[in-house]
Write an enzyme that holds these catalytic residues in place. Structure first.
Site, PDB file in Angstrom:
ATOM      1  N   HIS A 313       0.850  -1.206   0.000  1.00 38.97           N
ATOM      2  CA  HIS A 313       0.000   0.000   0.000  1.00 38.97           C
ATOM      3  C   HIS A 313       0.873   1.239   0.000  1.00 38.97           C
ATOM      4  O   HIS A 313       1.913   1.260   0.649  1.00 38.97           O
ATOM      5  CB  HIS A 313      -0.929   0.007   1.224  1.00 38.97           C
ATOM      6  CG  HIS A 313      -2.066   0.959   1.087  1.00 38.97           C
ATOM      7  ND1 HIS A 313      -1.941   2.302   1.358  1.00 38.97           N
ATOM      8  CD2 HIS A 313      -3.344   0.775   0.667  1.00 38.97           C
ATOM      9  CE1 HIS A 313      -3.100   2.902   1.137  1.00 38.97           C
ATOM     10  NE2 HIS A 313      -3.960   1.999   0.709  1.00 38.97           N
ATOM     11  N   ASP A 370      -8.123  -4.646  -0.173  1.00 40.36           N
ATOM     12  CA  ASP A 370      -8.739  -5.165  -1.385  1.00 40.36           C
ATOM     13  C   ASP A 370      -8.391  -6.611  -1.682  1.00 40.36           C
ATOM     14  O   ASP A 370      -9.026  -7.231  -2.529  1.00 40.36           O
ATOM     15  CB  ASP A 370      -8.416  -4.241  -2.559  1.00 40.36           C
ATOM     16  CG  ASP A 370      -9.283  -3.005  -2.476  1.00 40.36           C
ATOM     17  OD1 ASP A 370     -10.428  -3.150  -2.033  1.00 40.36           O
ATOM     18  OD2 ASP A 370      -8.819  -1.909  -2.812  1.00 40.36           O
TER      19      ASP A 370
HETATM   20  N1  ACO Z   1       4.196  -7.547  -5.283  1.00 40.97           N
HETATM   21  C1  ACO Z   1       5.544  -7.643  -5.379  1.00 40.97           C
HETATM   22  N2  ACO Z   1       6.414  -6.666  -5.045  1.00 40.97           N
HETATM   23  C2  ACO Z   1       5.882  -5.515  -4.604  1.00 40.97           C
HETATM   24  C3  ACO Z   1       4.511  -5.348  -4.467  1.00 40.97           C
HETATM   25  C4  ACO Z   1       3.645  -6.405  -4.814  1.00 40.97           C
HETATM   26  N3  ACO Z   1       2.332  -6.288  -4.683  1.00 40.97           N
HETATM   27  N4  ACO Z   1       4.264  -4.104  -3.999  1.00 40.97           N
HETATM   28  C5  ACO Z   1       5.463  -3.520  -3.851  1.00 40.97           C
HETATM   29  N5  ACO Z   1       6.432  -4.376  -4.213  1.00 40.97           N
HETATM   30  C6  ACO Z   1       7.881  -4.127  -4.126  1.00 40.97           C
HETATM   31  C7  ACO Z   1       8.341  -3.218  -5.257  1.00 40.97           C
HETATM   32  O1  ACO Z   1       8.772  -3.958  -6.371  1.00 40.97           O
HETATM   33  C8  ACO Z   1       9.463  -2.473  -4.587  1.00 40.97           C
HETATM   34  O2  ACO Z   1      10.596  -3.283  -4.594  1.00 40.97           O
HETATM   35  P1  ACO Z   1      12.081  -2.621  -4.652  1.00 40.97           P
HETATM   36  O3  ACO Z   1      12.191  -1.738  -3.444  1.00 40.97           O
HETATM   37  O4  ACO Z   1      12.995  -3.789  -4.609  1.00 40.97           O
HETATM   38  O5  ACO Z   1      12.130  -1.861  -5.947  1.00 40.97           O
HETATM   39  C9  ACO Z   1       9.008  -2.324  -3.151  1.00 40.97           C
HETATM   40  O6  ACO Z   1       8.103  -3.409  -2.925  1.00 40.97           O
HETATM   41  C10 ACO Z   1       8.282  -1.006  -2.864  1.00 40.97           C
HETATM   42  O7  ACO Z   1       7.229  -0.879  -3.813  1.00 40.97           O
HETATM   43  P2  ACO Z   1       6.698   0.500  -4.381  1.00 40.97           P
HETATM   44  O8  ACO Z   1       6.017   0.266  -5.690  1.00 40.97           O
HETATM   45  O9  ACO Z   1       7.790   1.521  -4.330  1.00 40.97           O
HETATM   46  O10 ACO Z   1       5.634   0.872  -3.307  1.00 40.97           O
HETATM   47  P3  ACO Z   1       4.497   1.918  -3.526  1.00 40.97           P
HETATM   48  O11 ACO Z   1       4.141   2.422  -2.190  1.00 40.97           O
HETATM   49  O12 ACO Z   1       4.854   2.911  -4.548  1.00 40.97           O
HETATM   50  O13 ACO Z   1       3.300   1.037  -4.119  1.00 40.97           O
HETATM   51  C11 ACO Z   1       1.338  -0.180  -4.362  1.00 40.97           C
HETATM   52  C12 ACO Z   1       2.201   0.676  -3.432  1.00 40.97           C
HETATM   53  C13 ACO Z   1       1.072   0.563  -5.685  1.00 40.97           C
HETATM   54  C14 ACO Z   1      -0.010  -0.447  -3.703  1.00 40.97           C
HETATM   55  C15 ACO Z   1       2.086  -1.516  -4.634  1.00 40.97           C
HETATM   56  O14 ACO Z   1       2.339  -2.166  -3.420  1.00 40.97           O
HETATM   57  C16 ACO Z   1       1.323  -2.417  -5.589  1.00 40.97           C
HETATM   58  O15 ACO Z   1       1.450  -2.278  -6.807  1.00 40.97           O
HETATM   59  N6  ACO Z   1       0.483  -3.361  -5.037  1.00 40.97           N
HETATM   60  C17 ACO Z   1      -0.320  -4.209  -5.864  1.00 40.97           C
HETATM   61  C18 ACO Z   1      -1.573  -3.489  -6.335  1.00 40.97           C
HETATM   62  C19 ACO Z   1      -2.608  -3.296  -5.233  1.00 40.97           C
HETATM   63  O16 ACO Z   1      -2.912  -4.205  -4.466  1.00 40.97           O
HETATM   64  N7  ACO Z   1      -3.201  -2.093  -5.186  1.00 40.97           N
HETATM   65  C20 ACO Z   1      -4.231  -1.772  -4.209  1.00 40.97           C
HETATM   66  C21 ACO Z   1      -3.771  -0.878  -3.136  1.00 40.97           C
HETATM   67  S1  ACO Z   1      -5.050  -0.699  -1.902  1.00 40.97           S
HETATM   68  C22 ACO Z   1      -6.103   0.435  -2.486  1.00 40.97           C
HETATM   69  O17 ACO Z   1      -5.844   1.162  -3.392  1.00 40.97           O
HETATM   70  C23 ACO Z   1      -7.506   0.537  -1.862  1.00 40.97           C
END
Ligand code: ACO
Length: 435
Positions: A313, A370
């Site tokens: 998140h 979610d």
């Molecule tokens: N699966 C695998 N790896 C992940 C995931 C995931 N779901 N989420 C984050 N990571 C990793 C990234 O690759 C990154 O790795 P790194 O540091 O080695 O490059 C690290 O974790 C940090 O991730 P970011 O993308 O920088 O985190 P950010 O806060 O920008 O993203 C987000 C948050 C968009 C929700 C992300 O976790 C994601 O894409 N999740 C999946 C989609 C999802 O479930 N969205 C719903 C959110 S809840 C809502 O909106 C109500």
């Protein structure tokens, strides 16, 4: 600290100006920077509003590091445990929890306003048989403005409150009608003897020969409880993209129905309201239990764009408090429905394997709200294309609360951001033969 300031210095011309820090009740203070352009001749550049407070608000507080979510100061855990959704909607709108009489009156008003004008109902006939329910929702909610011209004086607090309650009341009816049109079933009228969540389920699933909820009011209380919980958890989340869209539209003085339709449009995007649908699609792609380790490995592979949907998140970095609440309900609903759907078994396997995997532990990637909401909706037989519509029903409470708050603040200017222009400098027009 009171009277603290932020000193900004232009290293080019040496000019420096102190800007006051506005104090928050909880969380980060905000630097009052609206005179920056006048003082320094430059703008702030903050794409995505990562460090920008677009307004001040008394409605919702989030502390992402500590997994805190408060509606009007009340922890989400307490509200989720003890309230019905309309009670929370009242709280968001009015700032205080209703007493018994106030809640009774509010529920009655919501029920009275659940009916839609017959002409509005006929709008659905104009949509193609396979129209997406969100496409119908955004269109029909916007067109409510065509039915209430005489009551759209946004300067009148009584009319404002009526419009807000009307929107909360009609949203489930319009949402259920969107679904029924998309599957070719006749419209079901709302009933004044049912609660908000019961009414919605009845309008969704009644058949012409049989009411979903019979005259004895029988419906599995676990289903209603689960829906009520999901609506409470999704009711507000401070200045998210759709709420900010509602505020932006409202800043122009647009009518409330147009503003909420704008919010619905913003919610529709997969980066916002579409996440629970993405979880179900991911589970369908994983397909079998044997594939789970392969997909967990894909999610960890930086060269693979695949991510585990429903994990991680932007704001909650330790845990999503809504996910903690909903997880238990998810298990209860699955047990109750005794569903044989292999997707559920798959979801539990993904959750279990990811939670004990070092990659997810180190990066603090936990299931978000979610991950579970999609699974519960599926267990309640809500079709996947309705998931974002469900979110919209719940979030209407937050949207109207923010709209009301904004309308009460007479000092709120039109929202009009500036930009960092990076296009060509001034140049002279060339005749078409000389280009
Ligand atoms: N699966 C695998 N790896 C992940 C995931 C995931 N779901 N989420 C984050 N990571 C990793 C990234 O690759 C990154 O790795 P790194 O540091 O080695 O490059 C690290 O974790 C940090 O991730 P970011 O993308 O920088 O985190 P950010 O806060 O920008 O993203 C987000 C948050 C968009 C929700 C992300 O976790 C994601 O894409 N999740 C999946 C989609 C999802 O479930 N969205 C719903 C959110 S809840 C809502 O909106 C109500």
């Amino acid at each position: 600290m009171a009277n603290d300031t932020l000193l900004i210095k232009h290293t080019g011309n040496g000019k420096q100006v102190e800007y006051p820090l506005l104090q928050s009740t909880l969380g980060a203070d905000a630097v009052e920077i609206r005179n920056l352009y006048k003082d320094m001749g430059c703008f702030t550049h903050d794409p995505g509003f990562v460090s920008t407070a677009s307004c001040s608000s008394k409605i919702t507080y989030i502390d992402g590091d500590n997994g805190v979510l408060l509606y009007r100061g009340y922890p989400i855990e307490q509200l989720a445990d003890q309230c019905e959704f309309t009670e929370v909607a009242y709280l968001l709108m009015h700032g205080e929890l209703p007493n018994q009489q106030q809640l009774l009156n509010f529920n009655q008003e919501i029920n009275d306003r659940a009916v839609i004008h017959e002409s509005l109902r006929k709008f659905f006939d104009g949509f193609h048989y396979d129209a997406h329910p969100m496409a119908m929702l955004v269109g029909v909610v916007g067109s409510l403005s065509a039915f209430y011209h005489s009551e759209m004086n946004i300067k009148d607090p009584v009319q404002r409150l009526r419009a807000a309650t009307r929107l909360i009341g009609k949203m489930p009816t319009i949402a259920a009608a969107s679904f029924r049109h998309s599957v070719g079933r006749p419209f079901v009228y709302p009933r004044i003897d049912l609660s908000y969540c019961e009414n919605f389920l009845n309008m969704m699933f009644s058949r012409s020969s049989q009411n979903y909820i019979d005259q004895n009011h029988y419906i599995d209380p676990g289903y209603v409880k689960a829906l009520n919980l999901l609506f409470i958890l999704h009711a507000d989340h401070e200045q998210n993209a759709s709420t900010s869209t509602v505020r932006l539209a409202a800043s122009t003085g647009a009518n409330p129905y147009a503003c909420i339709a704008a919010g619905i449009a913003a919610l529709w995007g997969p980066a916002h309201g579409g996440a629970n649908e993405a979880v179900l699609n991911m589970l369908a792609e994983i397909g079998t239990l044997e594939n789970v380790p392969k997909y967990i490995a894909k999610a960890k592979d930086h060269n693979d764009p695949f991510r585990l949907m429903g994990f991680g998140h932007r704001v909650y970095k330790n845990f999503d408090p809504r996910a903690t609440i909903i997880r238990k309900t998810c298990y209860q609903v699955l047990e109750k429905t005794q569903s044989n759907d292999p997707l559920f078994e798959l979801a539990l396997a993904v959750e279990e394997q990811a939670l004990k995997d070092d990659y997810f532990i180190e990066k603090k990637l936990y299931p978000n709200v979610d991950f579970y909401s999609g699974i519960i909706y599926k267990a309640l037989n809500i079709p996947v294309e309705m998931f974002t519509v469900m979110f919209a029903i719940a979030r209407t409470a937050g949207w109207v609360a923010h709209w009301l708050e904004m309308m009460e603040d007479s000092s709120m200017p039109i929202s009009r951001p500036r930009q960092l222009y990076v296009g060509p400098p001034r140049r002279d027009f060339l005749n078409i033969h000389n280009r």
